[in-house]
Each structure stands twice: as C-alpha cells, then as structure tokens.
Write an enzyme that holds these catalytic residues in place. Structure first.
Site, PDB file in Angstrom:
ATOM      1  N   HIS A   1       0.851  -1.189   0.000  1.00 22.46           N
ATOM      2  CA  HIS A   1       0.000   0.000   0.000  1.00 22.46           C
ATOM      3  C   HIS A   1       0.884   1.235   0.000  1.00 22.46           C
ATOM      4  O   HIS A   1       2.012   1.204   0.507  1.00 22.46           O
ATOM      5  CB  HIS A   1      -0.928  -0.008   1.232  1.00 22.46           C
ATOM      6  CG  HIS A   1      -1.987   1.048   1.194  1.00 22.46           C
ATOM      7  ND1 HIS A   1      -1.794   2.308   1.720  1.00 22.46           N
ATOM      8  CD2 HIS A   1      -3.246   1.032   0.683  1.00 22.46           C
ATOM      9  CE1 HIS A   1      -2.900   3.017   1.546  1.00 22.46           C
ATOM     10  NE2 HIS A   1      -3.783   2.281   0.912  1.00 22.46           N
TER      11      HIS A   1
ATOM     12  N   ASP B   1      -7.968  -4.447  -0.541  1.00 20.26           N
ATOM     13  CA  ASP B   1      -8.376  -5.051  -1.810  1.00 20.26           C
ATOM     14  C   ASP B   1      -8.108  -6.551  -1.836  1.00 20.26           C
ATOM     15  O   ASP B   1      -8.747  -7.279  -2.594  1.00 20.26           O
ATOM     16  CB  ASP B   1      -7.639  -4.389  -2.984  1.00 20.26           C
ATOM     17  CG  ASP B   1      -8.028  -2.936  -3.157  1.00 20.26           C
ATOM     18  OD1 ASP B   1      -9.232  -2.651  -3.111  1.00 20.26           O
ATOM     19  OD2 ASP B   1      -7.136  -2.093  -3.321  1.00 20.26           O
TER      20      ASP B   1
END
Length: 455
Positions: free
Chosen positions: A333, A392
């Site tokens: 991320h 996700d």
C-alpha cells in the site's frame, strides 16, 4: 465520405501521430530529480506532500522516533474515532453500521438514536430516482462499464435539479445526501441494463425498500429473488464502512477538493471523483486480486505446498505469470506497511462467510498468500522491507462469495466512498479555500516560429 488519401489510412495516420505525441510528451527522468519535483505528490521516502488540512479521516502508519521514521501497525480514524472501535460498536450491537458511519463523516459526531432514525428516514426519502430517469437515462444507453453509467447518471441528475449550481451549504448537503441515497440504484440499475442488453440476461429492476439498510438494498436490488442472508448483508455493510473514507490525500478525494475549489456544482465534482476511482490504480485493484487467484488456482496444483505457491508468486514478480505486470495484487500500500487495518478487520468475517459458502480451502489459500507474499517480495526486491495485505486483497473475495459480479466491484466502492467525497466537498466549501493550482515547471527549449512555407 473518405477524408484520407488512398495510401494514407486512418490507422496509419493515427499510428504516426501517436508516436509523435508520445515523443513530445516524454520528459527525461533526471529532470524530475534536478528540479526536486515531488512526482505523485510524494517525497522520495513515500511520504505524501502536505497540501491541505482535514478533520474527516486520518491514515496513521508510522511514528517519528528521534528523527527516524518507524513503521507501526496501520490505523484508520474517522473524525477521531478509530475504525476498529467503530466497527466493534455496531457489530456488538448487532446492527448495520454504514449509515451511522455516513452521519459521523458528514457531521463530525456519532449520532444519537433519534438523530440516526431521522437521518435514515431522510436517506430513505431520497432513494427514489426522478420519474422515468431509469428508463430515459440508464436503460436507453446501457454502458459496458458501470462506472461510466454511474458518472453519466450523476451528470444527468444535474438537469433534474432546479438549484443545481447553488453552492450554499444547505443545498450542497441536500445534493450530497440525495446522491448517497440513490447511488445504489444508479449502480445496480446500470449493471442490470448491462447484463440485459450486453449479456442477453433477464432484466430485473427492483425498487429500493424503506426499512432496509443500504447494504441490504444493494443485495435486494441486485439479486433476481431479492434474497440474502444476515451474514451476507453484515459483511457487505462492513465492507462499505471500511471503504467510506481514507483521508483527503487519496486520489478521488483529492480530486473532489480540486474540482470543488473551482466553485463548480456538486454533480460535476462527484462525477470527476468517479472518473478518478474508475482507474485500475485506484478503485479496480480488487478485480485484479480475484483474477490473479483464479489464475493461481489453475497453476498451483497443491494449495498446501508453500514452496509451490512461492514459485508462482516469484513468477509473478518476474513478469512470467498472470498479467506479466510484475505485481502481486492486494499486497502493499502507498501508506500502510506493517498492516492495513481494513484488511485486518475484514479478514475475521471473511472466514465466517467462507465457511457458510463452503469455500474454506480457498480462504486458506488467501491466508497462505497473505503470509508468503511479503516474504517473496522482500527476497525479490530488497527495497521493500515490509509490505502487507491491503483491503483489496480480501474485498474482492468477499464480493465473489456474495455472488456480486466483477462489473460491480468498483461501483460498490463508489457507493461507499461517495460519503467521503461528500464530506470533503463540504469541508472545502466550508473553508472557502483558494482554487487549487500547483505549479508545473516548463523544461521545453525555446524555439523561433517558422513559417509554414519554410518547414
């Protein structure tokens, strides 16, 4: 009429022009370093360039210890409330939390029971689309991309609003609440139109029902028989809560600030945010995760064999497997390193749904990859010492277990994030900021104009 010469087809002309456009658009990478340009508005160490202040959301991933940046487990904070405490609160009370979260993000405080009921009644009143809107706007021009349908529908709603350009706080709030309430219908009806006109499936248009949560209405409108289990609705509701806000620096929320700063209308600002979220680098990553796992399940014969899984992941990084992009989707991320709190919260409930759906073995594969991927990445590229699963990684698996079609993955993200966008639009208006206009330095060489006859 053919405007091109016999030996100059449209394709040849476009091919030539595209090469010229690419060459003219390329800037030498060393110039970015020379002029200390913060590409992507990020410093070299990955820290975001500070461009504004917000009270809406906070993403916390590190502390400074004696001048040194030290990574810590990620935290996501909505209006000062830790997302873990927020989720724990409504889950322990056995109620849905997205509407409560929307109230918190928009108005800065957790609602009382009476305030919550009043807010939910207002949202229920705003769920209904304008008369014939579904037929005239959504069904008559079905798109193959539901995010396109969503953006087009939002822009079309401008024409149904007698005060569309009024940017007073009360009017903007009313517009935002109406969009929050009707986004599920816009997205689901857009999918039903796609499924019918492009997929030759039966057309189902179920009206949203008062008394149901937004998560329940999504499932009710999406499914032919409108049925769903409590656990299914609970997990979708949790996913909506976790995606509702992620600080002012995420691409689509920043776009909302930028466009709002021009003084434009709510529909234009939100449509711009939708366009940002549509990009696969922002809102479409969970689809990539699901497709990556589908490929993995075919290539990896023994899901219990760590070495075989690691070989496949190494092939991905070497651009020899899946889409040859060299990315293990769902891992890593821009901000979080040790952990993404949204993924941590979601994972516990994913296990429950996997058991209900008989997909325990697939969930175990996800868990193995979550553990092994950071190790493989660290060996493959020493720059990345610490990476972890992001939201996700599991959200796509959740949607798959809920039988939500891939075409709806990013629209569901939008149904959630419209709350954050609305809060950021309101914050930008409330602070009467300047138009957002960062600087770009021209590095083009000066040239003299040459007459056409001399070129």
């Amino acid at each position: 009429m053919n405007y091109f010469d016999m030996d100059q087809t449209e394709e040849k002309i476009l091919d030539k022009l595209s090469r010229m456009a690419e060459e003219s658009g390329f800037i030498k990478p060393e110039l970015y370093r020379k002029y200390e340009v913060k590409r992507g508005l990020r410093d070299l160490d990955g820290k975001g360039v500070l461009v504004g202040l917000t009270e809406i959301g906070e993403v916390h991933s590190y502390i400074m210890d004696e001048g040194e940046k030290v990574s810590v487990p990620g935290r996501l904070i909505y209006r000062g409330v830790d997302i873990r405490d927020l989720a724990k609160g409504f889950i322990e009370d056995d109620r849905f939390g997205f509407e409560e979260t929307a109230y918190l993000l928009l108005f800065g405080n957790l609602p009382s029971q009476n305030a919550q009921k009043e807010f939910e009644l207002l949202l229920a009143q705003y769920q209904r689309l304008p008369e014939d809107f579904t037929r005239d706007v959504i069904l008559k021009a079905p798109s193959k991309d539901i995010m396109n349908t969503l953006a087009r529908s939002v822009l079309a709603l401008y024409s149904y609003d007698d005060n569309a350009d009024d940017t007073s706080m009360q009017n903007v709030l009313k517009q935002c609440l109406k969009l929050i309430a009707c986004f599920p219908s816009l997205a689901v009806y857009g999918y039903q139109a796609f499924s019918h006109y492009h997929g030759n499936q039966s057309l189902y248009i179920h009206s949203p029902r008062q008394g149901l949560s937004i998560a329940e209405n999504i499932l009710s409108m999406l499914r032919p028989d409108s049925s769903y289990s409590k656990l299914e609705a609970t997990l979708l509701d949790l996913a909506l809560v976790l995606h509702a806000e992620h600080g002012g620096g995420n691409n689509s929320s920043f776009v909302t600030h930028v466009v709002t700063s021009t003084g434009t209308d709510t529909y234009s600002a939100i449509a711009a945010a939708i366009g940002s979220l549509k990009g696969p680098r922002h809102g479409g990553a969970n689809i990539k995760v699901v497709r990556m796992f589908e490929d993995m399940k075919e290539k990896v014969k023994d899901w219990e064999d760590d070495q075989e899984i690691e070989r496949y992941l190494t092939q991905i990084l070497s651009k020899d497997a899946f889409d040859r992009a060299g990315l293990i989707y769902g891992i890593g991320h821009a901000v979080y390193s040790i952990s993404d709190p949204r993924a941590v919260i979601l994972k516990g409930y994913v296990a429950q749904l996997a058991q209900e759906k008989g997909l325990e073995e697939e969930f175990k594969l996800y868990s193995k990859v979550e553990t092994l991927a950071p190790q493989v990445i660290a060996r493959f590229n020493t720059m990345y010492k610490t990476v972890s699963a992001n939201v996700d990684f599991y959200s796509g698996f959740v949607y798959k277990m809920l039988n939500i079609p891939e075409e709806m993955f990013t629209p569901i993200f939008a149904i959630s994030r419209i709350v954050g966008w609305s809060a950021h639009r309101i914050e930008e208006i409330a602070n009467v900021g300047k138009i957002i206009r960062p600087a770009y330095k021209s590095v083009a060489a000066r040239r003299h104009y040459t007459k056409m006859s001399e070129r």
